[in-house]
Design an enzyme around this catalytic site. Structure first.
Site, PDB file in Angstrom:
ATOM      1  N   LYS A  12       0.839  -1.201   0.000  1.00  0.00           N
ATOM      2  CA  LYS A  12       0.000   0.000   0.000  1.00  0.00           C
ATOM      3  C   LYS A  12       0.879   1.258   0.000  1.00  0.00           C
ATOM      4  CE  LYS A  12      -3.819  -0.217   2.733  1.00  0.00           C
ATOM      5  NZ  LYS A  12      -4.717   0.055   3.878  1.00  0.00           N
ATOM      6  N   ASP A  69      -8.869   3.312   4.670  1.00  0.00           N
ATOM      7  CA  ASP A  69      -9.340   1.974   4.989  1.00  0.00           C
ATOM      8  C   ASP A  69      -9.968   1.485   3.713  1.00  0.00           C
ATOM      9  OD1 ASP A  69      -9.595  -0.247   6.644  1.00  0.00           O
ATOM     10  OD2 ASP A  69     -11.663   0.226   7.109  1.00  0.00           O
TER      11      ASP A  69
END
Length: 195
Positions: A12, A69
Site C-alpha cells: 500500500k 481503509d
C-alpha cells in the site's frame, strides 16, 4: 509539505507514494519512521477506520497525516468481507487465508461473483479533514493467479480485463485501482488546501 501515511503495509505504501510524492508533497509511512503503532480498527465503516488511523497518528506526531481503509465487498456475500477484509479469516490470518475463505464461501454460488474494492482515504492536519472515495468493480475468480499486488488481488479480475489485479504490473494497477482513484482525488484536495 511532509505528510505521514498511517500504514505499515509496504504494498500500500509503495502504491500511494507513487501517486502522491511530488508537487511539494513528501510522504513518509510509519514503516519509514520506524514506528510500529498498532491501531485497532474499531469503526463500522471504512470512513470511521480511516479517520481513526489518521487522528491517532496525528496525535503522536502533530503533522499532517493521510490514512485509508479499504476492502472488498462481494454482492453474493452481502457486502462481506467489507471492513473486516484484512482479518476476514480471523486475527493474525494471512492474505492467503482470507482468499481461501472467500473462495470457500462462494463455492456453491453461481457465477459471476460480482464484487468491488472500496477505498476511503482521508487527510487530517488537526484542523482540516479531507476525504475521497474510490471504487474498482470486477468479479472474483475461482483460481488465484499472479505474483504482484497483495490482499485479494490474486482472486479479483477488474471490469474490462481478463487478468487478476495480481497479474498486472504496478503501473497498470495504479491507473485503475480503487486506492489510486481515492488518493488522486485526495491529492487534488490537499494541493487546493495548501493554496
Amino acid at each position: 509539505m511532509k505528510i505521514i501515511f498511517a500504514t505499515q503495509n509496504q504494498g500500500k505504501n509503495k502504491e500511494v507514494k507513487n501517486i502522491l510524492n511530488g508537487n511539494s508533497l513528501e510522504v513518509y509511512s510509519l514503516y519509514d519512521l520506524g514506528n510500529n503503532i498498532e491501531i485497532e480498527e474499531t469503526g463500522n465503516t471504512f470512513k470511521e477506520n480511516a479517520f481513526l488511523k489518521a487522528k491517532t497518528i496525528y496525535d503522536v506526531y502533530k503533522v499532517p497525516v493521510i490514512a485509508d481503509d479499504s476492502g472488498l465487498e462481494i454482492e453474493q456475500l452481502d457486502g462481506r468481507p467489507g471492513v473486516f477484509s484484512a482479518r476476514y479469516a480471523g486475527e493474525n490470518c494471512t492474505f492467503d487465508d482470507n482468499n481461501k475463505k472467500v473462495l470457500k464461501e462462494l463455492e456453491d454460488k453461481p457465477e459471476p461473483h460480482n464484487a468491488r474494492f472500496v477505498c476511503h482515504a482521508v487527510f487530517y492536519d488537526g484542523d482540516n479533514l479531507l476525504e475521497a472515495v474510490g471504487y474498482l468493480k470486477g468479479v472474483i475468480t475461482k483460481t488465484p493467479a499472479g505474483e504482484h499486488g497483495f490482499g485479494y488481488d490474486p482472486i479479483f479480475i477488474p471490469e474490462g480485463y481478463d487478468k487478476t489485479l495480481a497479474e498486472l504490473e504496478l503501473e497498470e494497477k495504479n491507473k485503475i485501482s480503487h486506492r489510486s482513484m481515492a488518493f488522486k482525488e485526495l491529492k487534488e484536495k490537499i494541493l487546493k488546501l495548501k493554496g
